[in-house]
Design a protein around this motif. Sequence first.
Motif, mmCIF file in Angstrom:
data_model
loop_
_atom_site.group_PDB
_atom_site.id
_atom_site.type_symbol
_atom_site.label_atom_id
_atom_site.label_comp_id
_atom_site.label_asym_id
_atom_site.label_seq_id
_atom_site.Cartn_x
_atom_site.Cartn_y
_atom_site.Cartn_z
ATOM 1 N N SER A 255 38.091 50.977 72.176
ATOM 2 C CA SER A 255 37.247 50.142 71.200
ATOM 3 C C SER A 255 36.807 50.812 69.706
ATOM 4 O O SER A 255 36.618 50.052 68.901
ATOM 5 N N GLU A 256 37.158 52.008 69.527
ATOM 6 C CA GLU A 256 36.936 52.884 68.226
ATOM 7 C C GLU A 256 35.571 52.743 67.925
ATOM 8 O O GLU A 256 35.147 52.645 66.802
ATOM 9 N N MET A 257 34.718 52.528 68.831
ATOM 10 C CA MET A 257 33.167 52.606 68.447
ATOM 11 C C MET A 257 32.458 53.959 68.249
ATOM 12 O O MET A 257 32.813 54.800 68.851
ATOM 13 N N GLY A 258 31.696 53.852 67.431
ATOM 14 C CA GLY A 258 30.853 55.128 67.261
ATOM 15 C C GLY A 258 31.786 56.346 66.518
ATOM 16 O O GLY A 258 31.092 57.444 66.647
ATOM 17 N N LEU A 259 32.420 55.925 65.878
ATOM 18 C CA LEU A 259 33.376 56.938 64.974
ATOM 19 C C LEU A 259 33.220 57.104 63.551
ATOM 20 O O LEU A 259 33.841 57.499 62.706
ATOM 21 N N GLY A 260 32.106 56.299 63.050
ATOM 22 C CA GLY A 260 31.807 56.375 61.544
ATOM 23 C C GLY A 260 32.387 55.378 60.900
ATOM 24 O O GLY A 260 32.493 55.321 59.535
ATOM 25 N N GLY A 261 32.752 54.344 61.314
ATOM 26 C CA GLY A 261 33.721 53.131 60.625
ATOM 27 C C GLY A 261 32.539 52.202 60.063
ATOM 28 O O GLY A 261 31.281 52.299 60.518
ATOM 29 N N ASP A 262 32.753 51.144 59.546
ATOM 30 C CA ASP A 262 31.855 50.143 58.998
ATOM 31 C C ASP A 262 32.533 48.914 58.942
ATOM 32 O O ASP A 262 32.365 48.130 57.756
ATOM 33 N N ILE A 263 33.081 48.346 60.195
ATOM 34 C CA ILE A 263 33.895 47.123 59.699
ATOM 35 C C ILE A 263 33.577 46.064 60.888
ATOM 36 O O ILE A 263 34.003 44.983 60.962
ATOM 37 N N PHE A 264 32.469 46.337 61.765
ATOM 38 C CA PHE A 264 32.011 45.434 62.926
ATOM 39 C C PHE A 264 30.686 45.383 62.716
ATOM 40 O O PHE A 264 29.707 46.294 62.816
ATOM 41 N N PRO A 265 30.188 44.036 62.157
ATOM 42 C CA PRO A 265 31.065 43.054 62.209
ATOM 43 C C PRO A 265 31.639 42.793 60.924
ATOM 44 O O PRO A 265 31.667 43.682 59.873
ATOM 45 N N GLY B 81 32.292 41.762 57.215
ATOM 46 C CA GLY B 81 31.695 41.540 56.069
ATOM 47 C C GLY B 81 31.899 40.474 55.223
ATOM 48 O O GLY B 81 31.231 39.402 54.797
ATOM 49 N N HIS B 82 33.211 40.218 55.002
ATOM 50 C CA HIS B 82 34.173 39.125 54.391
ATOM 51 C C HIS B 82 33.758 37.712 55.100
ATOM 52 O O HIS B 82 33.293 36.964 54.577
ATOM 53 N N THR B 83 33.871 37.787 56.452
ATOM 54 C CA THR B 83 33.662 36.658 57.253
ATOM 55 C C THR B 83 32.199 35.962 57.167
ATOM 56 O O THR B 83 31.956 35.049 56.867
ATOM 57 N N ALA B 84 31.342 37.203 57.327
ATOM 58 C CA ALA B 84 29.889 36.580 57.370
ATOM 59 C C ALA B 84 29.416 36.318 55.979
ATOM 60 O O ALA B 84 28.570 35.294 55.736
ATOM 61 N N ASN B 85 29.866 36.949 54.975
ATOM 62 C CA ASN B 85 29.734 36.590 53.651
ATOM 63 C C ASN B 85 30.011 35.124 53.068
ATOM 64 O O ASN B 85 29.317 34.307 52.620
ATOM 65 N N ALA B 86 31.268 34.902 53.899
ATOM 66 C CA ALA B 86 31.931 33.578 53.575
ATOM 67 C C ALA B 86 31.053 32.526 54.161
ATOM 68 O O ALA B 86 30.859 31.615 53.758
ATOM 69 N N LEU C 3 40.188 41.195 65.643
ATOM 70 C CA LEU C 3 39.975 40.068 65.733
ATOM 71 C C LEU C 3 38.292 39.469 66.102
ATOM 72 O O LEU C 3 37.653 38.692 65.900
ATOM 73 N N SER C 4 37.832 40.675 66.924
ATOM 74 C CA SER C 4 36.457 40.678 67.579
ATOM 75 C C SER C 4 35.774 40.861 66.271
ATOM 76 O O SER C 4 34.454 40.545 66.222
ATOM 77 N N ASP C 5 36.127 41.621 65.313
ATOM 78 C CA ASP C 5 35.168 41.672 64.016
ATOM 79 C C ASP C 5 34.952 40.405 63.243
ATOM 80 O O ASP C 5 33.906 40.173 63.006
ATOM 81 N N VAL C 6 35.974 39.647 63.417
ATOM 82 C CA VAL C 6 35.662 38.214 62.952
ATOM 83 C C VAL C 6 34.759 37.456 63.692
ATOM 84 O O VAL C 6 34.079 36.682 63.114
ATOM 85 N N PHE C 7 35.090 37.287 64.973
ATOM 86 C CA PHE C 7 34.074 36.632 65.758
ATOM 87 C C PHE C 7 32.730 37.128 65.375
ATOM 88 O O PHE C 7 31.712 36.158 65.299
ATOM 89 N N LEU C 8 32.562 38.375 65.346
ATOM 90 C CA LEU C 8 31.198 38.800 65.268
ATOM 91 C C LEU C 8 30.515 38.376 63.802
ATOM 92 O O LEU C 8 29.429 38.287 63.561
ATOM 93 N N GLY C 9 31.448 38.342 62.784
ATOM 94 C CA GLY C 9 31.062 38.032 61.487
ATOM 95 C C GLY C 9 30.699 36.784 61.310
ATOM 96 O O GLY C 9 29.689 36.170 60.595
ATOM 97 N N TRP C 10 31.526 35.805 62.100
ATOM 98 C CA TRP C 10 31.167 34.248 62.182
ATOM 99 C C TRP C 10 29.543 34.070 62.691
ATOM 100 O O TRP C 10 28.688 33.431 62.103
ATOM 101 N N ALA C 11 29.305 34.933 63.764
ATOM 102 C CA ALA C 11 28.223 34.670 64.397
ATOM 103 C C ALA C 11 26.913 35.412 63.534
ATOM 104 O O ALA C 11 25.636 34.768 63.363
ATOM 105 N N ALA C 12 27.170 36.338 62.976
ATOM 106 C CA ALA C 12 26.066 37.088 62.092
ATOM 107 C C ALA C 12 25.713 36.090 60.811
ATOM 108 O O ALA C 12 24.757 36.143 60.617
#
Length: 337
Positions: free
Chosen positions: A151-161, A163-168, A211-220
């Motif tokens: 899942s690549e979680m907790g490794l210091g990234g910043d893509i989940f959710p 931001g492009h999708t939530a901002n749109a 794709l799961s980042d986009v799903f969470l961005g829509w919800a956010a």
Amino acid sequence: MRTERNLTRLDRVFARLDREPERPAGLDVPRMSRHRIVLFSATLAFYLAIVVAVLATTWLVRFDWQVMFFRPYQQWPEIHAFLDYWVVLGQRGPTAVMVAAWLGWRSWRQHTIRPLLTFGAALLLLNVTVGAAKIGMGRLGPHYATTIGASEMGLGGDIFPSGHTANAVVTWGILAYMASTPRTRRYLSALSAVVSLSVGLTTVYLGTHWLSDVFLGWAAGLLVLLALPWVEPLLTRVEGWIFSVRDLWRDRRAGAGVPAPATPVPAMSPQAASVPADGPQVREPVGVARPARSHLAPGPHTPRSERSPVTPAGSRRPPHSERASRASTPARPVAGG
């Protein structure tokens, strides 16, 4: 007293905002209705379900990896150049400027600053909620993934959710939220949904998000829009505070512009004047204006070009102590013939 002619630009802006709004009288501020509460609860449940599915490394994470290995940007390279520009509709800077310009015009027409305050509150909520989720979960993107199937979680990234999708969702959805008629609201809701969906899928095509980042961005983004009616009472108080500060500032400016009344100075009588030892001194009565001193010669003034040249009398050569004047030299005797 300030008149319309000498009003500053800021005064004219606030004077226009003081007028009655031109929006329909039957349109009320959106409130948190039962239908909206149900939508908010369902969206929040979807948000939490996506987070749990990714943390538990379920089928959603495996589907993320399958889409990443499919590499859509290699399957359809002919639309890559267009989608590079289309994804800008989800970037916060350009979209915020465009939407703020439109809402500023709405504020001017409706004589209220509520549209701009609502947009500012929506962006603030978006930055706080999405930013906190990105930092807290720390998921790496497809280009930086290290372990296949993880899942690549907790490794210091910043893509989940995403931001492009939530901002749109928030930026273009705020136009539907601020619509003045139900019909306009339906059209703008459909338009914002299409834009936000396409921007989210574009990030998946480019390989910058799972794709799961986009799903969470829509919800956010949808959670921010659905929560705005809870912020409306606060925005009303902020708008009232801004206008009260404006009124106080205007009163201070008006008070500073009124000249203070001049204090009359009593004239000194000749009997009250002190007499010096060398004789009485004549004083001018107070309040009598003295004639202005003129540095010009009396008479009509003529320009320099019309004056006749004047030759100064005497010699311009400086005097010399050892040089005797020619007039004082005795005449020599003339010898007779």
